[in-house]
Write a protein that holds these residues in place. Structure first.
Motif, PDB file in Angstrom:
ATOM      1  N   GLY A  20      17.996 -13.661 -27.192  1.00 51.60           N
ATOM      2  CA  GLY A  20      18.491 -13.466 -25.836  1.00 51.60           C
ATOM      3  C   GLY A  20      18.305 -12.033 -25.369  1.00 51.60           C
ATOM      4  N   GLU A  21      19.194 -11.609 -24.514  1.00 50.15           N
ATOM      5  CA  GLU A  21      19.114 -10.279 -23.911  1.00 50.15           C
ATOM      6  C   GLU A  21      19.212  -9.192 -24.987  1.00 50.15           C
ATOM      7  OE1 GLU A  21      21.655  -7.468 -20.848  1.00 50.15           O
ATOM      8  OE2 GLU A  21      22.167  -9.576 -21.046  1.00 50.15           O
ATOM      9  N   VAL A  22      18.405  -8.154 -24.830  1.00 39.08           N
ATOM     10  CA  VAL A  22      18.469  -7.015 -25.739  1.00 39.08           C
ATOM     11  C   VAL A  22      18.845  -5.765 -24.952  1.00 39.08           C
ATOM     12  CG1 VAL A  22      16.808  -7.928 -27.396  1.00 39.08           C
ATOM     13  CG2 VAL A  22      16.007  -6.503 -25.538  1.00 39.08           C
ATOM     14  N   THR A  23      19.553  -4.854 -25.617  1.00 36.75           N
ATOM     15  CA  THR A  23      19.915  -3.578 -25.012  1.00 36.75           C
ATOM     16  C   THR A  23      18.724  -2.630 -25.074  1.00 36.75           C
ATOM     17  OG1 THR A  23      22.168  -3.905 -25.780  1.00 36.75           O
ATOM     18  CG2 THR A  23      21.573  -1.691 -25.066  1.00 36.75           C
ATOM     19  N   THR A  24      18.135  -2.526 -26.252  1.00 37.23           N
ATOM     20  CA  THR A  24      16.951  -1.688 -26.452  1.00 37.23           C
ATOM     21  C   THR A  24      16.000  -2.402 -27.394  1.00 37.23           C
ATOM     22  OG1 THR A  24      17.899  -0.536 -28.366  1.00 37.23           O
ATOM     23  CG2 THR A  24      18.253   0.476 -26.207  1.00 37.23           C
ATOM     24  N   SER A  25      14.724  -2.100 -27.256  1.00 37.57           N
ATOM     25  CA  SER A  25      13.742  -2.605 -28.213  1.00 37.57           C
ATOM     26  C   SER A  25      12.572  -1.636 -28.263  1.00 37.57           C
ATOM     27  CB  SER A  25      13.271  -4.011 -27.843  1.00 37.57           C
ATOM     28  OG  SER A  25      12.505  -3.987 -26.670  1.00 37.57           O
ATOM     29  N   ASP A  26      11.973  -1.545 -29.441  1.00 37.41           N
ATOM     30  CA  ASP A  26      10.832  -0.670 -29.619  1.00 37.41           C
ATOM     31  C   ASP A  26       9.953  -1.243 -30.717  1.00 37.41           C
ATOM     32  OD1 ASP A  26       9.278   1.712 -29.170  1.00 37.41           O
ATOM     33  OD2 ASP A  26      10.051   2.458 -31.070  1.00 37.41           O
ATOM     34  N   VAL A  27       8.663  -1.255 -30.453  1.00 37.54           N
ATOM     35  CA  VAL A  27       7.681  -1.677 -31.436  1.00 37.54           C
ATOM     36  C   VAL A  27       6.605  -0.609 -31.445  1.00 37.54           C
ATOM     37  CG1 VAL A  27       6.023  -3.450 -32.109  1.00 37.54           C
ATOM     38  CG2 VAL A  27       8.120  -4.114 -30.919  1.00 37.54           C
ATOM     39  N   GLY A  28       6.366  -0.027 -32.600  1.00 34.61           N
ATOM     40  CA  GLY A  28       5.367   1.029 -32.690  1.00 34.61           C
ATOM     41  C   GLY A  28       4.839   1.155 -34.097  1.00 34.61           C
ATOM     42  N   TYR A  29       3.862   2.036 -34.249  1.00 32.74           N
ATOM     43  CA  TYR A  29       3.245   2.274 -35.549  1.00 32.74           C
ATOM     44  C   TYR A  29       3.492   3.713 -35.958  1.00 32.74           C
ATOM     45  CZ  TYR A  29      -0.211   2.740 -39.228  1.00 32.74           C
ATOM     46  OH  TYR A  29      -0.816   2.975 -40.427  1.00 32.74           O
ATOM     47  N   SER A  30       3.965   3.917 -37.182  1.00 35.07           N
ATOM     48  CA  SER A  30       4.218   5.250 -37.697  1.00 35.07           C
ATOM     49  C   SER A  30       3.055   5.686 -38.575  1.00 35.07           C
ATOM     50  CB  SER A  30       5.510   5.282 -38.513  1.00 35.07           C
ATOM     51  OG  SER A  30       5.626   6.521 -39.183  1.00 35.07           O
ATOM     52  N   THR A  31       2.385   6.732 -38.149  1.00 32.31           N
ATOM     53  CA  THR A  31       1.302   7.272 -38.974  1.00 32.31           C
ATOM     54  C   THR A  31       1.861   7.949 -40.225  1.00 32.31           C
ATOM     55  OG1 THR A  31       1.268   9.293 -37.655  1.00 32.31           O
ATOM     56  CG2 THR A  31      -0.293   7.564 -37.051  1.00 32.31           C
ATOM     57  N   ASP A  32       3.105   8.389 -40.172  1.00 32.54           N
ATOM     58  CA  ASP A  32       3.728   9.032 -41.331  1.00 32.54           C
ATOM     59  C   ASP A  32       3.947   8.051 -42.483  1.00 32.54           C
ATOM     60  OD1 ASP A  32       3.842  11.472 -40.020  1.00 32.54           O
ATOM     61  OD2 ASP A  32       5.875  11.139 -39.288  1.00 32.54           O
ATOM     62  N   THR A  33       4.440   6.855 -42.163  1.00 35.57           N
ATOM     63  CA  THR A  33       4.752   5.878 -43.206  1.00 35.57           C
ATOM     64  C   THR A  33       3.673   4.810 -43.361  1.00 35.57           C
ATOM     65  OG1 THR A  33       5.954   4.432 -41.682  1.00 35.57           O
ATOM     66  CG2 THR A  33       7.232   6.156 -42.824  1.00 35.57           C
ATOM     67  N   GLY A  34       2.803   4.673 -42.357  1.00 31.31           N
ATOM     68  CA  GLY A  34       1.796   3.622 -42.393  1.00 31.31           C
ATOM     69  C   GLY A  34       2.386   2.247 -42.173  1.00 31.31           C
ATOM     70  N   LYS A  35       3.539   2.215 -41.514  1.00 33.58           N
ATOM     71  CA  LYS A  35       4.223   0.945 -41.268  1.00 33.58           C
ATOM     72  C   LYS A  35       4.463   0.747 -39.784  1.00 33.58           C
ATOM     73  CE  LYS A  35       6.870   0.787 -45.538  1.00 33.58           C
ATOM     74  NZ  LYS A  35       8.175   0.681 -46.130  1.00 33.58           N
ATOM     75  N   THR A  36       4.591  -0.507 -39.437  1.00 33.76           N
ATOM     76  CA  THR A  36       5.020  -0.864 -38.098  1.00 33.76           C
ATOM     77  C   THR A  36       6.532  -0.725 -38.051  1.00 33.76           C
ATOM     78  OG1 THR A  36       3.200  -2.421 -37.878  1.00 33.76           O
ATOM     79  CG2 THR A  36       5.068  -2.725 -36.392  1.00 33.76           C
ATOM     80  N   ASN A  37       7.041  -0.107 -37.002  1.00 30.72           N
ATOM     81  CA  ASN A  37       8.484   0.020 -36.806  1.00 30.72           C
ATOM     82  C   ASN A  37       8.906  -0.910 -35.681  1.00 30.72           C
ATOM     83  OD1 ASN A  37       8.864   2.129 -38.727  1.00 30.72           O
ATOM     84  ND2 ASN A  37       8.045   3.569 -37.249  1.00 30.72           N
ATOM     85  N   ILE A  38       9.858  -1.753 -35.984  1.00 33.73           N
ATOM     86  CA  ILE A  38      10.403  -2.681 -34.994  1.00 33.73           C
ATOM     87  C   ILE A  38      11.911  -2.489 -34.991  1.00 33.73           C
ATOM     88  CG2 ILE A  38      10.684  -5.090 -34.307  1.00 33.73           C
ATOM     89  CD1 ILE A  38       8.167  -5.676 -36.067  1.00 33.73           C
ATOM     90  N   SER A  39      12.449  -2.172 -33.837  1.00 39.31           N
ATOM     91  CA  SER A  39      13.909  -2.053 -33.738  1.00 39.31           C
ATOM     92  C   SER A  39      14.364  -2.655 -32.416  1.00 39.31           C
ATOM     93  CB  SER A  39      14.357  -0.601 -33.855  1.00 39.31           C
ATOM     94  OG  SER A  39      13.863   0.144 -32.776  1.00 39.31           O
ATOM     95  N   PHE A  40      15.501  -3.310 -32.476  1.00 41.97           N
ATOM     96  CA  PHE A  40      16.097  -3.848 -31.256  1.00 41.97           C
ATOM     97  C   PHE A  40      17.602  -3.955 -31.437  1.00 41.97           C
ATOM     98  CE2 PHE A  40      14.840  -7.424 -33.868  1.00 41.97           C
ATOM     99  CZ  PHE A  40      15.816  -8.380 -33.711  1.00 41.97           C
ATOM    100  N   SER A  41      18.299  -3.856 -30.309  1.00 42.49           N
ATOM    101  CA  SER A  41      19.758  -3.939 -30.311  1.00 42.49           C
ATOM    102  C   SER A  41      20.194  -5.024 -29.345  1.00 42.49           C
ATOM    103  CB  SER A  41      20.377  -2.613 -29.869  1.00 42.49           C
ATOM    104  OG  SER A  41      20.049  -1.594 -30.772  1.00 42.49           O
ATOM    105  N   LEU A  42      21.218  -5.734 -29.750  1.00 44.98           N
ATOM    106  CA  LEU A  42      21.777  -6.792 -28.913  1.00 44.98           C
ATOM    107  C   LEU A  42      23.077  -6.305 -28.297  1.00 44.98           C
ATOM    108  CD1 LEU A  42      21.186  -9.791 -31.341  1.00 44.98           C
ATOM    109  CD2 LEU A  42      19.688  -8.943 -29.535  1.00 44.98           C
ATOM    110  N   PRO A  43      23.341  -6.667 -27.039  1.00 42.70           N
ATOM    111  CA  PRO A  43      24.534  -6.187 -26.340  1.00 42.70           C
ATOM    112  C   PRO A  43      25.786  -7.003 -26.671  1.00 42.70           C
ATOM    113  CG  PRO A  43      23.253  -7.521 -24.854  1.00 42.70           C
ATOM    114  CD  PRO A  43      22.475  -7.441 -26.150  1.00 42.70           C
ATOM    115  N   ARG A  44      26.022  -7.161 -27.956  1.00 37.44           N
ATOM    116  CA  ARG A  44      27.186  -7.930 -28.419  1.00 37.44           C
ATOM    117  C   ARG A  44      27.459  -7.557 -29.866  1.00 37.44           C
ATOM    118  NH1 ARG A  44      25.156 -11.677 -31.841  1.00 37.44           N
ATOM    119  NH2 ARG A  44      23.106 -12.551 -31.505  1.00 37.44           N
ATOM    120  N   ASN A  45      28.551  -8.074 -30.396  1.00 35.81           N
ATOM    121  CA  ASN A  45      28.863  -7.878 -31.803  1.00 35.81           C
ATOM    122  C   ASN A  45      28.126  -8.920 -32.635  1.00 35.81           C
ATOM    123  OD1 ASN A  45      30.566  -5.770 -31.156  1.00 35.81           O
ATOM    124  ND2 ASN A  45      32.401  -7.036 -31.170  1.00 35.81           N
TER     125      ASN A  45
END
Length: 97
Positions: free
Chosen positions: A30-55
């Motif tokens: 459902g609805e997300v407060t924040t989301s980010d999808v990117g690639y880190s050259t430092d770690t060589g990994k994809t970073n995926i983060s998201f927050s939901l506006p609830r507990n």
């Protein structure tokens, strides 16, 4: 350390995956407060983060694990750092693979 061509290819791959990832998150969580999808050259990994506006709710851990399966099996992502957060910041999930 990866060479610049490999890094560019990985960054392009992540950009191509981004709409599929954000669509999946919106459909399943459902609805997300924040989301980010990117690639880190430092770690060589994809970073995926998201927050939901609830507990955190019952079933969230299972949905998080289903999301991990989706990005690994359907999108073929081999290395990532995935974080899912909530309004009650102490109860999120994180997995690196």
């Amino acid at each position: 350390m990866q060479d610049s061509k490999t890094e560019e290819a990985n960054e392009k791959m992540v950009e191509e995956m981004k709409p599929k990832i954000t669509s999946y998150i919106k459909e399943k969580f459902g609805e997300v407060t924040t989301s980010d999808v990117g690639y880190s050259t430092d770690t060589g990994k994809t970073n995926i983060s998201f927050s939901l506006p609830r507990n955190k709710e019952q079933g969230d851990e299972e949905r998080f694990n289903e999301f991990i399966s989706f990005i690994q099996n359907q999108l073929g992502l081999e290395h990532a750092d995935v974080t899912m957060g909530f309004d009650d910041k102490d109860n999120g999930f994180n997995l690196e693979f």
